[in-house]
Design a protein around this motif. Structure first.
Motif: not given
Lengths: 178, 729
Positions: A1-2, B606, B610, B673, B712, B722, B726, B729
């Motif tokens: 979730m950039g 996903v 993401t 989002e 995940t 988040a 990040e 990922m």
């Protein structure tokens, strides 16, 4: 979730506006606002947002962050969405300014009608900016894809979280306009 | 029909009077009709309610909405309840926002999700009493028994004699009728307005940009004011060089002032870490904004300057020590001693800023003998007391207009901004509009506290849950509710809490304490279900069945059947039991707070590495739903807000300085989002309504964490999520 791309990336306000203790002299400036020609006498560096709100009493355009990060101050310049909080009034020239008050006579623009149909608003504070961004998006993409709506609307924050209704309303408006 | 007694006590009365040009005004004050049971996270003094009806000779029905509006839609839903019992056509109703007036209205308070719940009976009584008096007036005029006078859509009928009259024609006469001591309320199946979706009464004004908010108000001669507060908690101004600021164009005044006078005893909502501020006053916003930034202020520390790294270390120390025991069932220590397996998880969350879209703002005009203020305020009754003390004016000389709030989320329960505006107005002897910049708003304080919780569960050799232990604390308060689920469902149960003091101010934030506990409790239950090899939905229902049929302890603060009810509804609507869709990871969570039950199933897919929330299915039990589409909107917003705060929300401190002061670094959820779809379902049970502003918010943190784990493989135990995602990922 950039971190999503926002339409306008700017540095912090105090790096944008180099403030000196002696403000520039007031200067008469002529603007085209909602189809009318108006004259204001202000410091030419004043952001358009405050000229609209304080000098012209067009308060539908909102202050949210002052650094073009939230979109509450979105207006149109020649039909394109612009953040008025970082736009020096002197840079507007003879471009046509449209605010939420001038988007349509009495709220009849398809985007405004769609907002009512979907009953989008909660507190309502961000919605002027959302509507102006949506109307500009539809000028550019009359039948926007989900991705185009996402990209076009990511610069407008709604803390009440009405994004799904905003998304649905844009699709309703697109169908109305088509 | 339900016949209810309009019971009275000394403060309870109906006020009826004719209005100029004909018509009647019905005010009411029925404190005694309200139950006084303890509120969730709201001071107990806030228990009252009121409403107001005006009927003009032309038949216009005006209903005043008593409570402050900040997007929860009470300005539409409260008048709908009055209109229902008044028996008028909703399309003919004009809604007005009442000013603050605790002589006429009670509980003009927005918070605790109590608006509709506390007002329900009184608003119905208002409509029903007015209708009754109109029927009495018609009966007199037509010389027929009142029982034969019926109503529909704002018209009175006597069928036998084929007579009819609009409410407007009878309104003046109705004002002379005695106030009924008891009134009949409609049966639920006769509702024509309640339960129908009605649009926001301010929708048109919002989409056309009309001046609804305090920020938009303009009075001739109004000056703009801003304040500078210390850059760090624990500081105050030592010396102010305002020469440059004073010389700037449009600036009329610069001065230092105290929000509260020395020795003043603050009330519950007088939260403020910065007693001394520097005010800059001038003609226009931009001029004042620039002059404020030209101030040269020397600040001095007067207290400790706290940092997040130190907070985190101190919280870990506290969590390692015994806490204060707030609930104990059975013998948890013995059960843990004989456990075959112990499951444990520690969860944390940072301070959060509310970040309402309209920064704090207030209009004030204070003269020697009166004060007029208009501002976004959730708790006007409290701020009236504060203003009265600060200004030395009796409450009746203070007029407070309840302007629409550009968001609140709890932040606007704290009215320091209104005191500041009033003090500045008196000092400069002019009406002023106080404006916070976004930076002022985000760094002033009244944050959601930082929290920490450790959960442990003991399993026997057969994988049965034999003991449950929660120890939770925070800065500066514990988030724990001692008697919440799963208390009541486990034989051996231990709950402990602790807290650490701080000079960083905190305030109510959408579902206080629950906004942390729900997420972490529901995450831990998921971990526990996995350790036990159980389906997380089935495991929760199993615990609730235990609590329903053989509850442990007597103080459990939830109804296990209604709790299970929302889980069963969300299981059905989300098709939980059907074969999993490939690529979709699901998380479930449920919670009870503020008198309402909520359950969510959140789906993640996903995309390009993401995680994307593809759908949230939400089930709610808030009893009767007054305005279903608006209620869905509220739930959708709470879900989006919760996902945003779980992923990104964080305020940290270094040497007392807030690390974020605007939206460029304080990340909030954005359009792309938000979940791609949300469907909201309500349990239909005809129970008197409870609130919705808060309850859907807390459990979404848990549903998200649980779905992210399945997507995940990582348990999300520290908010915000988040940064962990990040890294991964």
């Amino acid at each position: 979730m950039g971190y999503p791309e926002t339409p306008i990336h700017v540095d912090r306000l105090n790096r944008i506006f180099t403030l000196s203790e002696s403000m520039a002299a007031m200067a008469p400036i002529t603007l085209s606002v909602n189809g009318k020609t108006v004259d204001v006498d202000v410091d030419p560096r004043t952001p358009l947002l405050w000229v609209l709100r304080d000098h012209l009493q067009l308060v539908g355009t909102k202050y949210g962050c002052g650094i073009a990060q939230c979109g509450a101050c979105t207006i149109h310049l020649n039909g394109a969405a612009v953040r008025s909080c970082i736009l020096p009034v002197s840079s507007v020239g003879n471009q046509r300014i449209t605010t939420i008050e001038g988007l349509s006579p009495n709220g009849t623009h398809p985007v405004q009608q769609a907002w009512l149909e979907e009953d989008v608003a909660q507190c309502g504070y961000c919605q002027s900016g959302q509507i102006m961004s949506a109307a500009a998006l539809l000028n550019q993409h009359p039948a926007p894809s989900d991705e185009e709506i996402d990209a076009g609307m990511n610069g407008n924050i709604c803390r009440c979280g009405t994004y799904l209704r905003i998304h649905a309303a844009i699709k309703v408006a697109a169908n109305t306009e088509a | 029909m339900a016949l209810i007694q309009t019971t009275y006590n000394r403060r309870s009365f109906l006020k009826v009077s004719a209005v100029a040009g004909g018509g009647m005004v019905l005010g009411f004050n029925w404190l005694a009709a309200m139950d006084l049971e303890a509120l969730d996270d709201v001071p107990e003094s806030l228990v009252e309610l009121n409403g107001y009806v005006k009927i003009g000779a032309d038949g216009t029905v005006t209903i005043l909405s008593p409570n402050p509006e900040f997007g929860q839609n009470v300005k539409t839903s409260m008048p709908m309840i009055v209109a229902e019992e008044l028996d008028v056509d909703w399309r003919q109703v004009v809604v007005e926002q009442a000013r603050f007036n605790n002589e006429v209205f009670d509980r003009q308070f927005t918070g605790g999700s109590q608006g509709i719940r506390r007002a329900w009976r009184g608003l119905r009584m208002a409509g029903a009493a007015a209708r009754h008096m109109l029927r009495e007036a018609a009966a007199h005029a037509w010389r027929v028994p009142v029982d034969e006078v019926t109503t529909a859509d704002g018209v009175l009928y006597h069928n036998a004699s084929e007579r009819s009259a609009g409410y407007g024609a009878m309104a003046s006469a109705a004002a002379t009728m005695p106030v009924p001591e008891q009134v009949q309320l409609k049966d639920l199946e006769d509702f024509q307005i309640i339960g129908t979706s009605q649009k926001n009464v301010d929708g048109h004004k919002i989409v056309t940009g009309q001046p609804l908010f305090t920020m938009d108000q303009h009075w001739d001669g109004t000056l703009v004011a801003m304040t500078a507060h210390p850059p760090a908690f624990g500081m105050r101004p030592k010396a102010v060089d305002d020469a440059a600021a004073r010389s700037m164009p449009g600036i009329t005044d610069v001065f230092t002032f105290k929000t509260f006078e020395d020795g003043y005893e603050r009330n519950y909502f007088d939260t403020n870490a910065f007693p001394e501020l520097v005010a800059v006053v001038g003609n226009t916003t931009w001029e004042v904004m620039n002059a404020k930034r030209a101030l040269q202020i020397e600040w001095e520390p007067i207290e400790a300057l706290e940092s997040t790294t130190d907070h985190d270390a101190r919280m870990a120390e506290m969590a390692a020590k015994p806490g204060r025991v707030v609930r104990r069932d059975g013998d948890p220590e013995a059960a843990f001693a004989r456990a075959a397996k112990i499951v444990e998880g520690t969860y944390t969350a940072p301070f959060l800023a509310h970040n309402a879209m309209e920064p704090m703002t207030c209009f004030a005009h204070v003269t020697a003998d009166q004060a007029e203020v208009a501002g976004p305020i959730q708790a006007p009754e409290f701020i009236e007391r504060t203003l009265s003390a600060r200004l030395g004016l009796p409450p009746e000389k203070i007029d407070i207009a309840l302007t629409r709030m550009g968001g609140g989320f709890g932040r606007r329960a704290y009215g320091h901004h209104m005191v500041e505006a009033a003090v500045i107005s008196r000092q400069v002897n002019a009406p002023v509009k106080l404006m916070y910049t976004r930076e002022d708003d985000m760094t002033f304080g009244a944050f959601r506290p930082a929290y920490h919780a450790t959960y442990r569960a003991a399993l026997d050799a057969d994988n049965n849950l034999i003991a449950f232990h929660v120890k939770a604390g925070g800065i500066p308060e514990s988030p724990l509710h001692a008697n919440r689920f799963p208390a009541g469902a486990v034989d051996n149960y231990l709950a402990e809490e602790w807290s650490l003091e701080s000079n960083i101010t905190i305030g109510a934030f959408r579902a206080p304490r629950s906004n942390f506990m729900a997420g972490v409790e529901q995450s831990f239950l998921d971990e526990l279900a996995e350790a036990m090899g159980k389906d997380p939905m089935a495991f929760r229902l199993e615990l609730l069945e235990r609590a329903r049929t053989r509850p442990v302890g007597e103080d459990n603060d939830y109804d296990a059947a209604r709790y299970a009810g929302v889980l069963k509804l969300v299981r059905e609507k989300s098709r939980w039991d059907e074969e999993a869709t490939p690529g979709v990871s699901r998380g479930v969570a449920a919670y009870f707070c503020h008198n309402t039950y909520a359950a969510h199933v959140l789906d993640i897919v996903v995309e390009d590495g993401t995680p994307v929330v593809s759908r949230v299915c939400c089930a709610l039990d808030c009893g009767i739903v007054v305005n279903p589409d608006a209620a869905s909107n509220m739930a959708e917003g709470a879900i989006v807000d919760g996902i945003g705060n779980a992923l990104y929300g964080s305020m940290t401190f270094e040497e007392g300085v807030p690390a974020h002061d605007n939206f460029d670094t304080y990340r909030t959820i954005r359009h792309s989002e938000a979940p791609k779809a949300i469907d909201v379902h309500f349990v239909e049970n005809g129970i008197d309504p409870t609130g919705l502003g808060e309850p859907p918010f807390p459990p979404i943190f848990g549903a998200l964490a649980n779905a992210l784990y399945r997507a995940t493989g990582t348990r999300m135990r520290a908010q915000p999520f988040a940064p962990h995602l990040e890294r991964q990922m």
